[in-house]
Write a protein that holds these residues in place. Structure first.
Motif, mmCIF file in Angstrom:
data_model
loop_
_atom_site.group_PDB
_atom_site.id
_atom_site.type_symbol
_atom_site.label_atom_id
_atom_site.label_comp_id
_atom_site.label_asym_id
_atom_site.label_seq_id
_atom_site.Cartn_x
_atom_site.Cartn_y
_atom_site.Cartn_z
ATOM 1 N N ASP A 462 0.833 -1.210 0.000
ATOM 2 C CA ASP A 462 0.000 0.000 0.000
ATOM 3 C C ASP A 462 0.864 1.256 0.000
ATOM 4 O OD1 ASP A 462 -2.281 -1.504 0.024
ATOM 5 O OD2 ASP A 462 -2.466 -1.496 2.220
ATOM 6 N N THR A 463 0.229 2.338 -0.441
ATOM 7 C CA THR A 463 0.917 3.619 -0.458
ATOM 8 C C THR A 463 1.338 4.010 0.952
ATOM 9 O OG1 THR A 463 -0.388 4.319 -2.354
ATOM 10 C CG2 THR A 463 0.700 6.045 -1.090
ATOM 11 N N THR A 464 2.523 4.485 1.125
ATOM 12 C CA THR A 464 3.032 4.991 2.400
ATOM 13 C C THR A 464 2.822 6.499 2.429
ATOM 14 O OG1 THR A 464 4.672 3.236 2.531
ATOM 15 C CG2 THR A 464 5.068 5.198 3.863
ATOM 16 N N LEU A 465 2.249 7.000 3.573
ATOM 17 C CA LEU A 465 1.898 8.426 3.655
ATOM 18 C C LEU A 465 2.562 9.061 4.870
ATOM 19 C CD1 LEU A 465 0.174 10.800 2.593
ATOM 20 C CD2 LEU A 465 -1.673 10.010 4.100
ATOM 21 N N ALA A 466 3.202 10.188 4.636
ATOM 22 C CA ALA A 466 3.766 10.993 5.728
ATOM 23 C C ALA A 466 2.878 12.231 5.897
ATOM 24 C CB ALA A 466 5.197 11.395 5.410
ATOM 25 N N ASN A 467 2.122 12.310 7.021
ATOM 26 C CA ASN A 467 1.208 13.431 7.288
ATOM 27 C C ASN A 467 1.967 14.615 7.879
ATOM 28 O OD1 ASN A 467 -1.524 12.150 6.729
ATOM 29 N ND2 ASN A 467 -0.664 10.681 8.185
ATOM 30 N N GLY A 501 -0.526 9.059 11.288
ATOM 31 C CA GLY A 501 -1.978 9.084 11.190
ATOM 32 C C GLY A 501 -2.546 7.727 11.530
ATOM 33 N N ALA A 502 -3.380 7.159 10.614
ATOM 34 C CA ALA A 502 -4.054 5.895 10.873
ATOM 35 C C ALA A 502 -3.183 4.689 10.545
ATOM 36 C CB ALA A 502 -5.349 5.830 10.063
ATOM 37 N N GLN A 503 -1.982 4.897 10.009
ATOM 38 C CA GLN A 503 -1.110 3.776 9.651
ATOM 39 C C GLN A 503 -0.569 3.103 10.909
ATOM 40 O OE1 GLN A 503 1.038 5.225 5.629
ATOM 41 N NE2 GLN A 503 1.167 6.702 7.290
ATOM 42 N N ASN A 504 -0.410 1.766 10.836
ATOM 43 C CA ASN A 504 0.030 0.974 11.978
ATOM 44 C C ASN A 504 1.503 1.259 12.266
ATOM 45 O OD1 ASN A 504 0.665 -0.933 13.922
ATOM 46 N ND2 ASN A 504 -0.370 -2.623 12.857
ATOM 47 N N PRO A 505 1.823 1.776 13.461
ATOM 48 C CA PRO A 505 3.233 2.079 13.783
ATOM 49 C C PRO A 505 4.145 0.860 13.689
ATOM 50 C CG PRO A 505 1.746 3.093 15.371
ATOM 51 C CD PRO A 505 0.902 2.182 14.541
ATOM 52 N N ALA A 506 3.572 -0.362 13.839
ATOM 53 C CA ALA A 506 4.403 -1.569 13.772
ATOM 54 C C ALA A 506 4.872 -1.862 12.347
ATOM 55 C CB ALA A 506 3.620 -2.767 14.318
ATOM 56 N N ASP A 507 4.212 -1.263 11.354
ATOM 57 C CA ASP A 507 4.534 -1.554 9.961
ATOM 58 C C ASP A 507 5.457 -0.526 9.327
ATOM 59 O OD1 ASP A 507 2.876 -3.759 10.137
ATOM 60 O OD2 ASP A 507 1.127 -2.688 9.348
ATOM 61 N N ARG A 540 10.657 11.164 7.253
ATOM 62 C CA ARG A 540 10.567 10.069 6.271
ATOM 63 C C ARG A 540 9.804 8.927 6.911
ATOM 64 N NH1 ARG A 540 13.948 7.397 2.055
ATOM 65 N NH2 ARG A 540 13.661 5.134 2.268
ATOM 66 N N VAL A 541 8.756 8.448 6.231
ATOM 67 C CA VAL A 541 7.992 7.292 6.676
ATOM 68 C C VAL A 541 8.294 6.163 5.694
ATOM 69 C CG1 VAL A 541 5.716 6.322 7.133
ATOM 70 C CG2 VAL A 541 6.187 8.728 7.656
ATOM 71 N N GLU A 542 8.835 5.050 6.212
ATOM 72 C CA GLU A 542 9.295 3.951 5.366
ATOM 73 C C GLU A 542 8.589 2.667 5.735
ATOM 74 O OE1 GLU A 542 13.338 1.632 5.684
ATOM 75 O OE2 GLU A 542 13.652 3.457 4.479
ATOM 76 N N CYS A 549 9.312 1.756 -0.544
ATOM 77 C CA CYS A 549 7.998 2.383 -0.416
ATOM 78 C C CYS A 549 8.053 3.359 0.767
ATOM 79 C CB CYS A 549 6.947 1.303 -0.182
ATOM 80 S SG CYS A 549 5.249 1.896 -0.303
ATOM 81 N N PHE A 550 8.203 4.651 0.481
ATOM 82 C CA PHE A 550 8.338 5.651 1.545
ATOM 83 C C PHE A 550 7.723 6.978 1.088
ATOM 84 C CE2 PHE A 550 12.024 6.257 -1.146
ATOM 85 C CZ PHE A 550 12.166 7.641 -1.209
ATOM 86 N N ASP A 551 7.526 7.849 2.070
ATOM 87 C CA ASP A 551 7.019 9.199 1.783
ATOM 88 C C ASP A 551 7.719 10.163 2.733
ATOM 89 O OD1 ASP A 551 5.517 11.164 0.556
ATOM 90 O OD2 ASP A 551 3.805 10.930 1.905
ATOM 91 N N THR A 552 7.805 11.425 2.355
ATOM 92 C CA THR A 552 8.459 12.436 3.187
ATOM 93 C C THR A 552 7.552 13.651 3.337
ATOM 94 O OG1 THR A 552 9.566 13.508 1.319
ATOM 95 C CG2 THR A 552 10.747 11.697 2.400
ATOM 96 N N VAL A 553 7.750 14.381 4.417
ATOM 97 C CA VAL A 553 7.010 15.625 4.633
ATOM 98 C C VAL A 553 7.890 16.583 5.449
ATOM 99 C CG1 VAL A 553 5.875 14.769 6.750
ATOM 100 C CG2 VAL A 553 4.839 16.637 5.444
ATOM 101 N N PRO A 554 8.002 17.844 5.025
ATOM 102 C CA PRO A 554 8.763 18.833 5.812
ATOM 103 C C PRO A 554 7.841 19.527 6.828
ATOM 104 C CG PRO A 554 8.196 19.752 3.680
ATOM 105 C CD PRO A 554 7.622 18.373 3.704
ATOM 106 N N PHE A 555 8.435 19.957 7.941
ATOM 107 C CA PHE A 555 7.689 20.743 8.938
ATOM 108 C C PHE A 555 8.703 21.572 9.717
ATOM 109 C CE2 PHE A 555 8.868 16.812 10.987
ATOM 110 C CZ PHE A 555 9.271 17.180 12.262
ATOM 111 N N ASP A 556 8.181 22.569 10.406
ATOM 112 C CA ASP A 556 9.035 23.482 11.167
ATOM 113 C C ASP A 556 9.051 23.115 12.635
ATOM 114 O OD1 ASP A 556 9.663 25.020 8.934
ATOM 115 O OD2 ASP A 556 7.891 26.279 9.178
ATOM 116 N N ILE A 557 10.229 23.339 13.270
ATOM 117 C CA ILE A 557 10.309 23.301 14.728
ATOM 118 C C ILE A 557 10.769 24.684 15.189
ATOM 119 C CG2 ILE A 557 10.766 20.818 14.842
ATOM 120 C CD1 ILE A 557 13.718 21.410 15.213
#
Length: 605
Positions: A462-467, A501-507, A540-542, A549-557
């Motif tokens: 399945d598609t990997t999503l980084a929220n 998000g709703a993705q299983n952290p174990a996966d 990065r969510v892998e 199969c991974f996705d990335t998202v930038p955010f500020d701290i």
């Protein structure tokens, strides 16, 4: 294939040359009877009583008042010459044939040959040497091996001058004649002028049929002192062949001569035992020759061509332990033999004459194996249930150590299709796959019934999503000794749930990187307890199963500055209007006294 045709015991005495790397010759074949022995025992390889040879004729210098004999045998034992032994015909003195390389110009000056001129481009031939005999073949094809050597090969004369030779086969029933010494696949006579490499310089010429030229025997090409023969150049081993009718009478004339003059001699070396008019089991069936039999199949060896009711057969196998051919127990005496195991097999055939014809053949059985490749995991990048995959990328793993040129690999969607060799997938280098099981068929290019199958799975993840977790604010603190320096520690792991998000952290595995490029390359991962004054971070969510199969998202701290108390303590004064010791205080009146940024701050009391 090892071919030892009809044979009887014989012996020949060869002249000894003191130089071991040179061929030796025997010039004692001076009479017609001698030449008949030469034909039967050397050229045919096996005794005149086993083959019908008659009407033998010969001609060379000693038959025309000259002292030179151009007919004899050669022995190449201990040399690198391609033939071990055989018959040699030359337009000069046979004693001058052994190496080292030198100009052979015997200058005999005896007659030429009209038949040679009729079948070649030669004119005014001189110094002809020929042998001729009648025979009856026992098979439907005649062939023998030969090498042409000449003094015309000198990086000059091969462009314009050519001595000649011919192998003239005559059907004595139809009285038609054919020259067998021709360029393969043509009717063009073989000559020095049409088999040679490029000759550079003025008066030179382009290469012609260079694939049939073997070597020059002089410097700078090769050391003349190590040449097996005295000739300046030679062809590779060639084969003269022609269809014949078994049992019909034929005449063969083997002739060589100079053209126009008596200089720069030519010679033809005929391989001993290669004049094939006997038993033939066919070519060896070997893995190296890419024509091996399929493991589990049955190969039938057939020696019945031209046999008669009186023909007697005996089959043997080569025993590696004893190093000898041995008869089967019980004996195999039929005209055919079924073979199922690797080995060298020999048949002895008696056509009723009491003399044996024989041939042997090596049979190897190849086991074709389709190695199962690893299952393939693909990331469903678009979430549409398909991804493109190069099935051909699995070929090396499927074929393994087998020769890729010896097999054909096809891909199928069912085991039945793979077994039946139907429904092969096309566009295999760009196959659109879902969660597909792929069945593989690997078959021999020589026998499509010799095949193996295997399979592998294409798994579509399945598609990997980084929220986007939004800006991560952390208050400046004094853990580093200064709560006003704008630097603090961010616990990035606290954002994992928001990013998944709703993705299983174990996966999935979440990592944090200083730049988008680092996140894509999965390099320079930040510590989860990250010290910063504020920056843009890329998560990065892998997929744990498929790391591609991974996705990335930038955010500020951001580091939030602590409030600053400008006065402490602050005194609020209120009148006691009723002199009871109590009064009502508005505590918010202290806020502008406590902080200059009170409007942007929240106070609790």
């Amino acid at each position: 294939m090892k071919k030892l045709l009809f044979f009887c015991l014989f012996s020949l005495t060869y002249a000894v040359n003191s130089f071991g790397q040179f061929i030796t010759v025997d010039n004692t074949f001076t009479t017609v009877a001698d030449v008949q022995t030469l034909i039967e025992d050397v050229l045919i390889g096996g005794g005149g009583t086993c083959v019908e040879i008659d009407n033998v004729m010969k001609f060379t210098g000693i038959d025309d008042g000259d002292t030179d004999n151009g007919i004899g045998s050669f022995d190449a034992t201990g040399t690198n010459f391609p033939f071990a032994n055989g018959v040699v015909l030359t337009s000069g003195n046979i004693n001058l044939v052994p190496g080292p390389a030198s100009i052979i110009s015997s200058g005999g000056g005896w007659d030429g040959d009209a038949d040679l001129e009729a079948f070649t481009d030669a004119v005014n031939s001189r110094d002809a040497s020929f042998i001729q005999f009648d025979f009856q073949p026992f098979v439907d094809e005649l062939n023998f091996n030969f090498i042409m050597a000449s003094e015309e090969y000198d990086q000059n004369f091969e462009c314009n001058f050519s001595d000649a030779f011919a192998f003239i086969l005559t059907d004595l029933i139809t009285n038609t004649s054919t020259n067998l010494a021709v360029l393969p696949g043509t009717n063009i006579p073989i000559e020095v002028t049409n088999i040679h490499p490029e000759v550079p310089g003025p008066g030179g010429c382009a290469a012609e049929n260079e694939q049939f030229f073997d070597k020059y025997n002089f410097l700078p090409f090769n050391n003349p002192n190590t040449s097996e023969t005295a000739f300046d150049g030679q062809t590779i081993p060639l084969t003269a062949t022609a269809p014949v009718i078994a049992g019909n009478p034929y005449r063969i004339k083997l002739v060589a001569a100079d053209e126009s003059d008596t200089q720069f001699n030519v010679a033809v070396f005929l391989e001993g035992g290669s004049f094939n008019i006997g038993v033939d089991l066919g070519n060896d069936l070997t893995i190296a020759g890419n024509n091996a039999a399929c493991d589990g199949s049955i190969i039938t060896l057939d020696a019945t061509d031209n046999s008669t009711p009186a023909t007697i057969f005996e089959w043997q196998f080569f025993n590696q332990g004893t190093g000898m051919f041995e008869s089967f127990v019980p004996a195999e005496t039929g005209g055919t033999l079924d073979v199922t195991v690797n080995g060298e097999y020999r048949v002895l055939v008696d056509n009723g004459t009491g003399c044996l014809g024989e041939d042997s053949i090596i049979v190897e059985f190849a086991s074709f194996t389709a190695t199962q490749p690893m299952d393939i995991s693909l990331c469903d990048q678009l979430g549409d249930g398909t991804e493109t995959f190069d099935l051909d990328s699995t070929l090396a793993e499927i074929i393994g150590i087998q020769d890729p040129a010896s097999v054909v690999v096809t891909f199928h969607l069912t085991q039945a299709d793979a077994d039946g060799d139907i429904g092969a997938l096309t566009m295999t280098n760009a196959y659109d796959s879902g969660n597909d099981q792929i069945f593989v068929r690997l078959e021999s290019v020589f026998d499509n019934m010799c095949f193996a199958t295997t399979d592998f799975q294409i798994i579509l993840d399945d598609t990997t999503l980084a929220n986007d977790p939004g800006t991560f604010f952390v208050c400046d603190d004094a853990l580093d000794g200064d709560d006003t320096n704008g630097s603090t520690t961010f616990d990035l792991s606290t954002l994992n749930n928001a990013i998944l998000g709703a993705q299983n952290p174990a996966d999935f595995t979440v990592t944090y990187h200083p730049t988008p490029g680092d996140a894509i390359a999965n390099t320079n991962a930040l510590s989860l307890m990250h010290i910063s004054t504020g920056q843009t971070v890329t998560a990065r969510v892998e997929n744990n199963v498929n790391t591609a199969c991974f996705d990335t998202v930038p955010f500020d701290i951001e580091v939030v500055v602590l409030p600053v108390i400008i006065n402490t303590p602050v005194l609020l004064t209120q009148c006691d209007d009723d002199t009871d010791g109590f009064s009502l205080f508005n505590l918010t009146q202290a806020e502008p006294l406590l902080s200059a940024d009170f409007i942007n701050e929240t106070f609790t009391y």
